[in-house]
Design a protein around this motif. Structure first.
Motif, PDB file in Angstrom:
ATOM      1  N   ILE A 131      77.180  34.903  25.969  1.00 39.54           N
ATOM      2  CA  ILE A 131      78.595  35.223  26.172  1.00 39.54           C
ATOM      3  C   ILE A 131      78.775  35.994  27.472  1.00 39.54           C
ATOM      4  O   ILE A 131      79.683  35.713  28.263  1.00 39.54           O
ATOM      5  N   ILE A 161      85.047  30.547  22.275  1.00 33.46           N
ATOM      6  CA  ILE A 161      83.669  30.967  22.006  1.00 33.46           C
ATOM      7  C   ILE A 161      83.465  30.857  20.505  1.00 33.46           C
ATOM      8  O   ILE A 161      84.243  31.423  19.720  1.00 33.46           O
ATOM      9  N   THR A 214      81.395  39.880  16.937  1.00 31.06           N
ATOM     10  CA  THR A 214      82.422  38.847  17.063  1.00 31.06           C
ATOM     11  C   THR A 214      83.817  39.419  16.811  1.00 31.06           C
ATOM     12  O   THR A 214      84.782  39.049  17.497  1.00 31.06           O
ATOM     13  N   LEU A 246      84.781  41.252  19.936  1.00 33.02           N
ATOM     14  CA  LEU A 246      85.026  40.293  21.009  1.00 33.02           C
ATOM     15  C   LEU A 246      86.378  39.614  20.838  1.00 33.02           C
ATOM     16  O   LEU A 246      87.139  39.455  21.807  1.00 33.02           O
ATOM     17  N   ARG A 247      86.691  39.229  19.610  1.00 40.98           N
ATOM     18  CA  ARG A 247      87.967  38.558  19.343  1.00 40.98           C
ATOM     19  C   ARG A 247      89.144  39.475  19.678  1.00 40.98           C
ATOM     20  O   ARG A 247      90.142  39.037  20.271  1.00 40.98           O
ATOM     21  N   VAL A 293      88.160  33.141  19.794  1.00 37.67           N
ATOM     22  CA  VAL A 293      86.822  33.470  19.292  1.00 37.67           C
ATOM     23  C   VAL A 293      86.757  33.078  17.820  1.00 37.67           C
ATOM     24  O   VAL A 293      87.518  33.584  16.992  1.00 37.67           O
ATOM     25  N   GLU A 298      84.377  32.242  14.322  1.00 34.17           N
ATOM     26  CA  GLU A 298      83.125  32.457  13.597  1.00 34.17           C
ATOM     27  C   GLU A 298      83.007  31.411  12.498  1.00 34.17           C
ATOM     28  O   GLU A 298      83.882  31.292  11.645  1.00 34.17           O
ATOM     29  N   ASP A 300      90.406  31.509  13.115  1.00 31.56           N
ATOM     30  CA  ASP A 300      89.312  32.200  13.792  1.00 31.56           C
ATOM     31  C   ASP A 300      88.083  32.384  12.908  1.00 31.56           C
ATOM     32  O   ASP A 300      87.070  32.903  13.355  1.00 31.56           O
TER      33      ASP A 300
END
Length: 248
Positions: free
Chosen positions: A118, A133, A162, A165-166, A175, A177, A218
């Motif tokens: 990333i 991502i 994550t 990051l989101r 982002v 998962e 997400d």
């Protein structure tokens, strides 16, 4: 995430979940580039799939990450989706002193690998339309499998990373998962033959169905992983841990 008209780069794309998803995205007409450590497995994964390409890459090797990501951007400037699927696992007995080298490899592959990927590609992705991502975590990131504690901890760390990051990329990059249950792959001995493993093709089909039907989602949570994903909410963490510890 758009399900068409992407250029998708998938680590761990030669085998298992990564390969199954790569083939499905390719079937939808996306440009798909996969990466992995073994050239022979990569060649087999792209065989008979025109336009599907690969790079040899070990996500624990910083120099390889730098070289491959630079080559990826140079050769595919419209690349807009990163999928972090490379992972390793293994059983451990943490009740005795042991060789920690494999546990360290698990953390470096499953957690530091995606972090480094990333980091290498986020600036490019922030400049691309419909950028995403994707990280592949695990139900064991929510309720750990006692026989594989380091693997479970690495996935819990990835889930936490994550979420941060989101929140930080909310206006720039989607982002996502994907949270797998136990899937019939070669990730760990016995998974392919276990009656508790979800067939790989079913899992990949269910994931793609959700990605296509809910492009703004997400988290991708298939039915089989819901008892783990929502165990804390449901108050069942201790019961699941006890059942797994007794069965391991």
């Amino acid at each position: 995430m758009n399900h068409k008209e992407n250029t998708i780069f998938i680590t761990g794309g030669a085998t298992g979940i990564g390969r199954a998803l790569a083939h499905r995205w390719h079937d939808l007409g996306n440009t798909v580039i996969i990466a992995g450590r073994r050239r022979e497995a990569l060649e087999e994964a792209v065989a008979g799939r025109p336009g599907m390409k690969f790079y040899v890459l070990d996500v624990t090797n910083r120099e390889e990450i730098a070289a491959v990501t630079a080559q990826l951007i140079a050769e595919h400037p419209d690349f807009n989706v990163l999928v972090n699927c490379a992972g390793v696992s293994g059983a451990e007995d943490v009740t005795i002193a042991r060789d920690l080298s494999h546990g360290e490899k698990i953390v470096e592959t499953n957690f530091l690998g995606p972090v480094r990927m990333i980091d290498a590609l986020v600036d490019h992705l922030k400049g691309r339309p419909a950028a995403a991502i994707v990280v592949v975590s695990s139900g064991t990131g929510f309720v750990p499998y006692p026989a594989a504690p380091t693997y479970s901890a690495s996935k819990a760390a990835l889930h936490s990373y994550t979420l941060s990051l989101r929140a930080l990329l909310r206006d720039a990059v989607q982002v996502i998962e994907i949270v797998p249950p136990q899937v019939a792959t070669d990730l760990m001995a016995g998974l392919k033959d276990s009656p508790y493993s979800v067939p790989l093709e079913k899992f990949a089909d269910d994931v793609m169905a959700q990605l296509i039907a809910h492009e703004s989602e997400d988290e991708i949570i298939v039915d089989e992983v819901k008892p783990f994903r929502f165990a804390e909410r449901d108050g069942t963490v201790r019961d699941l841990l006890t059942a797994m510890a007794e069965g391991s």
